[in-house]
Design an enzyme around this catalytic site. Structure first.
Site, PDB file in Angstrom:
ATOM      1  N   GLN A 131       3.814 -14.120  -2.198  1.00  0.00           N
ATOM      2  CA  GLN A 131       3.305 -12.814  -1.782  1.00  0.00           C
ATOM      3  C   GLN A 131       3.194 -12.787  -0.267  1.00  0.00           C
ATOM      4  O   GLN A 131       2.339 -13.464   0.299  1.00  0.00           O
ATOM      5  CB  GLN A 131       1.937 -12.597  -2.428  1.00  0.00           C
ATOM      6  CG  GLN A 131       1.224 -11.341  -2.002  1.00  0.00           C
ATOM      7  CD  GLN A 131      -0.277 -11.437  -2.249  1.00  0.00           C
ATOM      8  OE1 GLN A 131      -0.909 -12.454  -2.029  1.00  0.00           O
ATOM      9  NE2 GLN A 131      -0.857 -10.361  -2.730  1.00  0.00           N
ATOM     10  N   GLY A 132       4.049 -12.030   0.391  1.00  0.00           N
ATOM     11  CA  GLY A 132       4.013 -11.974   1.853  1.00  0.00           C
ATOM     12  C   GLY A 132       3.265 -10.755   2.334  1.00  0.00           C
ATOM     13  O   GLY A 132       3.881  -9.751   2.710  1.00  0.00           O
ATOM     14  N   TYR A 133       1.947 -10.834   2.299  1.00  0.00           N
ATOM     15  CA  TYR A 133       1.120  -9.715   2.769  1.00  0.00           C
ATOM     16  C   TYR A 133       0.422 -10.071   4.082  1.00  0.00           C
ATOM     17  O   TYR A 133       0.655  -9.451   5.105  1.00  0.00           O
ATOM     18  CB  TYR A 133       0.046  -9.349   1.732  1.00  0.00           C
ATOM     19  CG  TYR A 133       0.543  -8.647   0.475  1.00  0.00           C
ATOM     20  CD1 TYR A 133       1.894  -8.483   0.215  1.00  0.00           C
ATOM     21  CD2 TYR A 133      -0.364  -8.142  -0.458  1.00  0.00           C
ATOM     22  CE1 TYR A 133       2.324  -7.843  -0.940  1.00  0.00           C
ATOM     23  CE2 TYR A 133       0.062  -7.496  -1.613  1.00  0.00           C
ATOM     24  CZ  TYR A 133       1.403  -7.355  -1.854  1.00  0.00           C
ATOM     25  OH  TYR A 133       1.816  -6.730  -2.995  1.00  0.00           O
ATOM     26  N   SER A 134      -0.447 -11.086   4.033  1.00  0.00           N
ATOM     27  CA  SER A 134      -1.304 -11.378   5.195  1.00  0.00           C
ATOM     28  C   SER A 134      -0.486 -11.821   6.402  1.00  0.00           C
ATOM     29  O   SER A 134       0.549 -12.481   6.276  1.00  0.00           O
ATOM     30  CB  SER A 134      -2.296 -12.494   4.859  1.00  0.00           C
ATOM     31  OG  SER A 134      -3.050 -12.153   3.733  1.00  0.00           O
TER      32      SER A 134
ATOM     33  N   SER B 184       0.830 -18.419  -0.168  1.00  0.00           N
ATOM     34  CA  SER B 184       0.788 -19.478  -1.184  1.00  0.00           C
ATOM     35  C   SER B 184       2.182 -19.665  -1.781  1.00  0.00           C
ATOM     36  O   SER B 184       2.909 -18.693  -1.969  1.00  0.00           O
ATOM     37  CB  SER B 184      -0.182 -19.103  -2.312  1.00  0.00           C
ATOM     38  OG  SER B 184      -1.463 -18.850  -1.803  1.00  0.00           O
TER      39      SER B 184
ATOM     40  N   GLU C 248      -3.749  -6.087 -11.703  1.00  0.00           N
ATOM     41  CA  GLU C 248      -4.315  -7.416 -11.546  1.00  0.00           C
ATOM     42  C   GLU C 248      -5.815  -7.449 -11.460  1.00  0.00           C
ATOM     43  O   GLU C 248      -6.399  -8.492 -11.296  1.00  0.00           O
ATOM     44  CB  GLU C 248      -3.740  -8.055 -10.290  1.00  0.00           C
ATOM     45  CG  GLU C 248      -2.465  -8.726 -10.582  1.00  0.00           C
ATOM     46  CD  GLU C 248      -2.490  -9.329 -11.955  1.00  0.00           C
ATOM     47  OE1 GLU C 248      -1.765  -8.821 -12.820  1.00  0.00           O
ATOM     48  OE2 GLU C 248      -3.250 -10.272 -12.187  1.00  0.00           O
TER      49      GLU C 248
HETATM   50  C1  LIG Z   1      -6.530 -19.898  -0.909  1.00  0.00           C
HETATM   51  C2  LIG Z   1      -5.908 -18.698  -0.278  1.00  0.00           C
HETATM   52  C3  LIG Z   1      -4.673 -18.244  -0.721  1.00  0.00           C
HETATM   53  C4  LIG Z   1      -4.084 -17.118  -0.134  1.00  0.00           C
HETATM   54  N1  LIG Z   1      -2.847 -16.711  -0.572  1.00  0.00           N
HETATM   55  C5  LIG Z   1      -2.243 -15.644   0.014  1.00  0.00           C
HETATM   56  C6  LIG Z   1      -0.920 -15.241  -0.358  1.00  0.00           C
HETATM   57  O1  LIG Z   1      -0.297 -15.854  -1.233  1.00  0.00           O
HETATM   58  N2  LIG Z   1      -0.361 -14.200   0.256  1.00  0.00           N
HETATM   59  C7  LIG Z   1      -1.021 -13.481   1.210  1.00  0.00           C
HETATM   60  O2  LIG Z   1      -0.472 -12.520   1.713  1.00  0.00           O
HETATM   61  N3  LIG Z   1      -2.268 -13.839   1.612  1.00  0.00           N
HETATM   62  C8  LIG Z   1      -2.898 -14.905   1.047  1.00  0.00           C
HETATM   63  N4  LIG Z   1      -4.156 -15.306   1.464  1.00  0.00           N
HETATM   64  C9  LIG Z   1      -4.789 -14.596   2.570  1.00  0.00           C
HETATM   65  C10 LIG Z   1      -6.039 -13.815   2.199  1.00  0.00           C
HETATM   66  O3  LIG Z   1      -5.742 -12.663   1.520  1.00  0.00           O
HETATM   67  C11 LIG Z   1      -6.825 -13.557   3.497  1.00  0.00           C
HETATM   68  O4  LIG Z   1      -7.266 -14.803   3.964  1.00  0.00           O
HETATM   69  C12 LIG Z   1      -8.023 -12.674   3.310  1.00  0.00           C
HETATM   70  O5  LIG Z   1      -7.649 -11.389   2.970  1.00  0.00           O
HETATM   71  C13 LIG Z   1      -8.912 -12.643   4.562  1.00  0.00           C
HETATM   72  O6  LIG Z   1      -8.188 -12.386   5.721  1.00  0.00           O
HETATM   73  P1  LIG Z   1      -8.292 -13.344   7.002  1.00  0.00           P
HETATM   74  O7  LIG Z   1      -8.053 -14.713   6.562  1.00  0.00           O
HETATM   75  O8  LIG Z   1      -7.455 -12.805   8.071  1.00  0.00           O
HETATM   76  O9  LIG Z   1      -9.816 -13.255   7.436  1.00  0.00           O
HETATM   77  P2  LIG Z   1     -10.457 -12.138   8.362  1.00  0.00           P
HETATM   78  O10 LIG Z   1     -10.072 -10.821   7.861  1.00  0.00           O
HETATM   79  O11 LIG Z   1     -10.208 -12.470   9.770  1.00  0.00           O
HETATM   80  O12 LIG Z   1     -11.990 -12.342   8.029  1.00  0.00           O
HETATM   81  C14 LIG Z   1     -12.841 -13.209   8.772  1.00  0.00           C
HETATM   82  C15 LIG Z   1     -14.267 -12.887   8.395  1.00  0.00           C
HETATM   83  O13 LIG Z   1     -14.570 -11.549   8.770  1.00  0.00           O
HETATM   84  C16 LIG Z   1     -15.076 -10.828   7.659  1.00  0.00           C
HETATM   85  N5  LIG Z   1     -14.683  -9.418   7.782  1.00  0.00           N
HETATM   86  C17 LIG Z   1     -13.483  -8.920   8.155  1.00  0.00           C
HETATM   87  N6  LIG Z   1     -13.524  -7.573   8.134  1.00  0.00           N
HETATM   88  C18 LIG Z   1     -14.761  -7.221   7.732  1.00  0.00           C
HETATM   89  C19 LIG Z   1     -15.426  -5.971   7.510  1.00  0.00           C
HETATM   90  N7  LIG Z   1     -14.802  -4.825   7.693  1.00  0.00           N
HETATM   91  N8  LIG Z   1     -16.713  -5.991   7.099  1.00  0.00           N
HETATM   92  C20 LIG Z   1     -17.355  -7.157   6.907  1.00  0.00           C
HETATM   93  N9  LIG Z   1     -16.792  -8.369   7.098  1.00  0.00           N
HETATM   94  C21 LIG Z   1     -15.506  -8.388   7.516  1.00  0.00           C
HETATM   95  C22 LIG Z   1     -14.459 -11.515   6.469  1.00  0.00           C
HETATM   96  O14 LIG Z   1     -15.221 -11.287   5.302  1.00  0.00           O
HETATM   97  C23 LIG Z   1     -14.503 -12.963   6.899  1.00  0.00           C
HETATM   98  O15 LIG Z   1     -15.779 -13.487   6.657  1.00  0.00           O
HETATM   99  C24 LIG Z   1      -4.747 -16.430   0.906  1.00  0.00           C
HETATM  100  C25 LIG Z   1      -5.985 -16.901   1.358  1.00  0.00           C
HETATM  101  C26 LIG Z   1      -6.571 -18.022   0.784  1.00  0.00           C
HETATM  102  C27 LIG Z   1      -7.888 -18.504   1.322  1.00  0.00           C
END
Ligand SMILES: Cc1cc2nc3c(=O)[nH]c(=O)nc-3n(C[C@H](O)[C@H](O)[C@H](O)COP(=O)(O)OP(=O)(O)OC[C@H]3O[C@@H](n4cnc5c(N)ncnc54)[C@H](O)[C@@H]3O)c2cc1C
Lengths: 403, 361
Positions: A126-129, A161, A244
Site C-alpha cells: 500500500q503506497g499511501y504514506s 509494509s 476494511e
Molecule cells: C507498523 C506500521 C505499518 C505501516 N504500514 C503502512 C503501509 O503499508 N502503507 C502506508 O502507506 N503507510 C503505512 N504506515 C504509515 C501509517 O499510516 C502512518 O505512520 C500514520 O498514518 C501516521 O503518520 P506519520 O507516521 O506521518 O505520523 P504523524 O502524522 O507525523 O504523527 C505524529 C504525531 O502527531 C499526531 N498528530 C498528527 N496530526 C494530528 C492531529 N491533527 N491531531 C492530533 N494529533 C495529531 C499523531 O497522532 C502522532 O502522535 C504504517 C505505519 C506503521 C507504524
C-alpha cells in the site's frame, strides 16, 4: 435478541468443523510473521477450493463464488480460531485491493489481478504514506504527470509494509497539482519491477525489516493502471477503507490471544507456584477477559448492523482504537507474567513461544500508530461520532490496515 | 532542609553525560550494538572518570561516595542507553564486600575493585521470583545450581551470588565448574547470561553482617540502580518526543500545536518529575537508613517501571511511524526500559514484597 445463528447455520458450522478435523495435520503452523511460504500458499488453495477463503469472490476471478453471507464468514472465523488453524491470507492485497477492484476496477483489471492475488501469488503493498504526509495523508506530493499513454511518477513513499517482497503497489499519486488537496489524487497500480522504482527496507523496533521506503524516479505506468477516474483517487481509497472497517480491531485476534495468555499463566511458574495463582495477574487477566468479551459482542452488534445495512454510527468508529489497544495490553500481561523470561528474544535459550509475545507487544504499538494513529482515531470519534466541533484542520479519513 | 543535588553531585552527572555524548551518540550506539565498533573508545573514555573507584572507601583507593552518586551515574548511562557495565561491577560488588566481607576480604578486594581489576557480575535474579529451576545451593564451600539472567557477566572476573539461605558468595568466573551461556533479550545495549555452577569454588562473604540483611541491601541497591537507568532512558525519550513535536509538521502545523500531542508530552513529564524525586530520596536514604532500604527499593522500582513503560509508549506515539522505525533511535530506550521493568522483579512482584515488608500481608 437472539444469539443463536439458526439451524442452517449450525449445519454450516458442523461442516466447517468436519473440514477442520479432516485437515488438522495438513495446515502450516500458525505464525503471524511467516508470510508467504510454499505451505501457506498450498493451504490457501485448499481453503479457496472449499470456500473458506476468497469465499465471495466470483468464480471468474478465481474465487469460490458464494453469495455474501456475513454469518457464514463469522462462523468460519470462529471455528478456525477454535481449531487453531490459520485463516486464509489477510493482507493488503486481499483485504484492500481486491474489494476495491471488484467495486471500481475495469473488467481487465479484475481478470488480471484478482486471481493471482487471492492465491498469494501476487503480493501487494500500500503506497499511501509519505515523509510529509502521514496523518495528513491528503497532503501527499508524489507527482504523476501525463505523457502519451503513461503517467510518469516522481516522489517518495514511506512506511510501506511488505514492499520488499511485493509484486505490485496500489498507490496514491497527485496528478492534478492545481486541484484542491483532496481532489487532485489518483489511485494507480504499479508493478514493483518498473524501472526507476527503488525499494529500501527500514528496520522497525522489532528488529525486522517490516516496512520500506520506496523512491520513484521517472517511473512510467500505463494509464490503464488507473483505478476509478483520474483525480478521484481519494474516493477510491476511501471505498477500500469502507470494506476494511474494523479489520485492525478484529476480535478474533484478541480472543486467540486471551486464550494464549490463559495457557501461559497455567504453565509459567514463579518461585515454584503457578502464575495463575498470583491474584494480581489473575485480576488483570479477568479484567482483560471482560474487555475481550465486550469487544466480541460489540462485534456481533456491528455484524447485525451490517446484515441489516444500517449504520452503527459511533459504535463502528471505536473498533480500531479499542481493538489495537486491547491486543497490546494482552501482550503486555503475557510479558509481565513471564518476568525476566518475558524479555528474551530471537534465538535466546529459555525463550517462550519464539519471542512472539514481545514481537506482538511492539508490533501492536506500531498498529496503534499505523492506519491512523490513536490520536487521529479519537479526533474522528469525537468529531464525527459525537458531533463535537472540529479542530482547526480538515478531517482525516479512517486509514486502513497497515498489514 | 534542602532536597536538591549538591554542586559536586551535579558535576559528577554532567561529566558522565559529557563523556557519553561524545562516545555514545545515537550513531555510535548503532555501531556499538551492530558490530561492537566503538565500545573500546567508550570504555576508554569512561575509564578516565574512574567509575570503578566511586564506591570503595578512600583507604582502598576509592572515592567513598554513596548510592545517590552511583544512581546519578546510572541515570546518565540510561539516558544514553550506554552499553557499559557499571551497576554490578562498580557498585553492587564493592557494596557487598563492604557490607558483608571480613576485614581481610575488604583489604584484599576493595583496592582491586577500585582499580577495575576485579569485576563482579550479579547473579541474584532468582531472589525476585525464581523462574524454572533457578536456584543456588552451597555445600562444603562449593556452589551448585543455575542462575538465570546474570547481569554484566561479559568481561567479569567474578560472580556475586547468594545461596538459598541468603548468604552472599563471590565465585571466580574462570573455572571449569562455572558454565556461562549468553541470553538474548530485546535490548542490545546490555548483556545477560545464564550461569551454571557445578560444584564451583566460591568465597563466602563472611563478615559480621553476612546473613540476611546484606542480601536485602544488595537487592535494594540493584533495584534503585535499575530505577535510575529507567529514569535516564525515560528523560531522553521525553526530550526526543518534545524536540520532534517542535519540528514535525502535519496539516501545515507543528504537531506540538495539537492538543493531543501536547497532552502526551505533558503526561510524560508530570509522571517523571515526581518519580525523579522518589529516586533521589531512595538513593540518598539508602546510606542513611539501611533498615528502610529494602522497602524503598521495592517501592521505587515498581513505580518507576510503571512510569517508564508509560513514557516509552507515549514517546513512541508522538513520533508516529518514525517512532516505530529504528531510524529514530526510540527503540533503544523503549527496549532498554522493557528489560529494566522485569529485571530483579516486575511491579507486581515488588509490590507484593513491599506489602509483606510492612506487615500488610
Ligand atoms: C507498523 C506500521 C505499518 C505501516 N504500514 C503502512 C503501509 O503499508 N502503507 C502506508 O502507506 N503507510 C503505512 N504506515 C504509515 C501509517 O499510516 C502512518 O505512520 C500514520 O498514518 C501516521 O503518520 P506519520 O507516521 O506521518 O505520523 P504523524 O502524522 O507525523 O504523527 C505524529 C504525531 O502527531 C499526531 N498528530 C498528527 N496530526 C494530528 C492531529 N491533527 N491531531 C492530533 N494529533 C495529531 C499523531 O497522532 C502522532 O502522535 C504504517 C505505519 C506503521 C507504524
Amino acid at each position: 435478541m437472539d444469539l443463536s445463528y439458526g439451524k442452517d447455520y449450525e449445519a454450516f458450522r458442523a461442516e466447517t468443523r468436519a473440514f477442520l478435523k479432516n485437515h488438522a495435520d495438513k495446515h502450516p503452523s500458525q505464525n503471524r510473521y511467516d508470510g508467504f511460504t510454499k505451505s501457506s500458499r498450498a493451504w490457501q488453495k485448499t481453503l479457496i477450493a472449499h470456500g473458506y477463503a476468497a469465499r465471495t469472490i466470483p468464480k471468474d476471478y478465481g474465487g469460490f463464488g458464494a453469495e455474501p453471507d456475513i454469518l457464514k464468514s463469522r462462523i468460519i472465523a470462529e471455528e478456525f480460531v477454535k481449531a487453531g488453524a490459520p485463516m486464509g491470507f489477510q493482507n493488503q492485497g486481499i483485504s484492500m485491493l481486491v474489494p476495491t477492484l471488484l467495486e471500481l476496477g475495469t473488467e481487465e483489471q479484475k481478470k488480471r489481478y484478482i486471481p493471482p492475488t487471492i492465491k498469494g501469488e501476487m503480493v501487494w503493498c500500500q503506497g499511501y504514506s509519505e515523509p510529509n504526509a502521514g496523518s495528513d495523508l491528503a497532503g501527499l506530493q508524489t507527482r504523476g504527470v501525463e505523457d502519451g499513454d503513461d503517467f510518469v511518477i516522481n516522489g517518495q513513499k514511506i512506511w510501506t509494509s511488505t514492499a520488499q517482497i511485493a509484486d505490485m503497489m496500489f498507490c496514491l499519486v497527485r496528478t492534478e497539482p492545481d486541484a484542491p488537496k483532496h481532489a487532485g489524487i489518483s489511485y494507480i497500480l504499479i508493478p514493483m519491477t518498473t524501472p526507476g522504482l527503488d525499494v529500501r527496507p527500514l528496520t522497525t523496533m522489532t528488529g525486522r525489516p517490516e516496512f520500506n521506503e520506496v523512491f520513484f524516479t521517472d517511473v512510467r505506468v500505463p494509464k490503464k493502471n488507473l483505478v476509478g477516474r483520474r483525480g478521484e483517487g481519494w474516493f477510491v481509497a476511501n471505498a477500500t477503507l469502507k470494506h476494511e472497517r474494523g479489520m485492525l480491531g478484529n476480535p478474533n485476534i484478541s480472543e486467540n490471544r486471551l486464550a494464549g495468555v490463559v495457557r501461559l499463566m497455567e504453565e509459567e511458574t514463579e518461585d515454584g507456584a503457578r502464575v495463575m495463582e498470583n491474584p494480581v495477574f489473575r485480576d488483570r487477566l479477568a479484567a482483560l477477559q471482560g474487555r475481550v468479551m465486550a469487544m466480541r459482542y460489540h462485534g456481533m452488534r456491528l455484524l447485525t448492523h451490517s446484515i441489516k445495512g444500517t449504520d452503527p454510527g459511533v459504535a463502528g468508529m471505536i473498533v480500531k482504537l479499542q481493538g489495537c489497544e486491547l491486543n497490546h495490553q494482552l501482550a503486555a500481561l503475557a510479558i509481565d507474567v513471564m518476568g525476566e523470561m518475558g524479555v528474551l528474544y530471537e534465538d535466546s535459550p529459555h525463550i517462550r513461544a519464539d519471542g512472539s509475545w514481545q514481537w506482538s507487544f511492539m508490533y501492536d504499538l506500531g498498529l496503534i500508530i499505523g492506519g491512523g494513529t490513536a490520536q487521529i482515531q479519537k479526533n474522528i470519534i469525537a468529531e464525527r461520532g459525537l458531533g463535537l466541533p472540529r479542530g482547526d484542520k480538515e478531517p482525516v479519513p479512517v486509514r486502513a490496515a497497515a498489514r | 532542609m534542602e532536597f536538591a543535588l549538591s554542586e559536586t553531585q551535579y558535576m559528577l552527572q554532567e561529566s558522565v553525560k559529557g563523556a557519553l555524548s561524545r562516545r555514545a551518540s545515537l550513531e555510535a550506539l548503532r555501531a556499538m550494538t551492530d558490530t561492537g565498533e566503538g565500545r573500546d573508545a567508550l570504555e576508554a573514555s569512561l575509564k578516565e572518570l574512574a567509575l570503578s573507584a566511586l564506591i570503595p572507601p578512600e583507604e582502598a583507593g576509592g572515592a567513598g561516595l554513596g548510592l545517590l552518586e552511583a544512581a546519578l551515574v546510572q541515570q546518565s548511562l540510561g539516558s544514553h542507553a550506554a552499553p557499559f557495565s557499571f551497576a554490578a561491577r562498580s557498585v553492587l560488588t564493592p557494596l557487598a564486600v563492604m557490607e558483608a566481607g571480613t576485614q581481610a576480604q575488604k583489604a584484599e578486594w576493595l583496592p582491586k575493585i577500585a582499580e577495575g581489576e576485579m569485576r563482579g557480575a550479579l547473579a541474584l535474579s532468582e531472589k525476585s521470583g525464581a523462574r524454572e529451576d533457578a536456584k543456588i545451593t552451597e555445600k562444603n564451600g562449593r556452589l551448585n545450581g543455575r542462575a538465570l539472567f546474570v547481569m554484566e557477566a561479559e568481561d567479569a572476573t567474578h560472580i556475586l551470588t547468594a545461596s538459598q539461605d541468603g548468604r552472599l558468595f563471590l565465585a571466580p568466573k574462570n573455572q571449569k565448574t562455572v558454565k556461562i551461556a549468553g541470553l538474548k533479550t530485546i535490548d542490545g545495549t546490555r548483556s545477560f547470561a545464564e550461569c551454571l555452577f557445578e560444584n564451583a569454588e566460591a568465597e563466602p562473604l563472611s563478615g559480621e553482617n553476612a546473613r540476611g540483611r546484606s542480601l536485602a541491601l544488595i537487592l535494594s541497591a540493584a533495584r534503585i540502580l535499575e530505577s535510575a537507568d529507567m529514569l535516564g532512558a525515560s528523560e531522553t525519550l521525553l526530550h526526543m518526543a518534545v524536540d520532534y513535536a517542535k519540528v514535525r509538521k502535519q496539516f501545515g502545523k507543528l504537531i506540538g500545536s495539537f492538543q493531543a500531542v501536547k497532552h502526551l508530552c505533558a503526561e510524560m513529564v508530570a509522571e517523571l518529575e515526581p518519580a525523579r524525586a522518589l529516586l533521589w530520596f531512595a538513593a540518598h536514604d539508602f546510606g542513611e537508613n539501611p533498615d528502610a532500604a529494602p522497602l524503598n527499593g521495592c517501592i521505587v522500582k515498581a513505580h518507576m517501571a510503571d512510569v517508564a513503560r508509560m513514557v516509552s509508549r507515549k514517546a513512541t506515539e508522538v513520533h508516529g511511524g518514525m517512532g516505530f522505525a529504528q531510524e529514530s533511535g526510540v527503540h533503544f530506550f523503549f527496549k532498554r526500559i522493557g528489560v529494566s521493568i522485569q529485571c530483579l522483579g516486575g511491579p507486581a512482584y515488588l509490590r507484593g514484597e513491599a506489602a509483606r515488608m510492612q506487615g500488610w500481608a
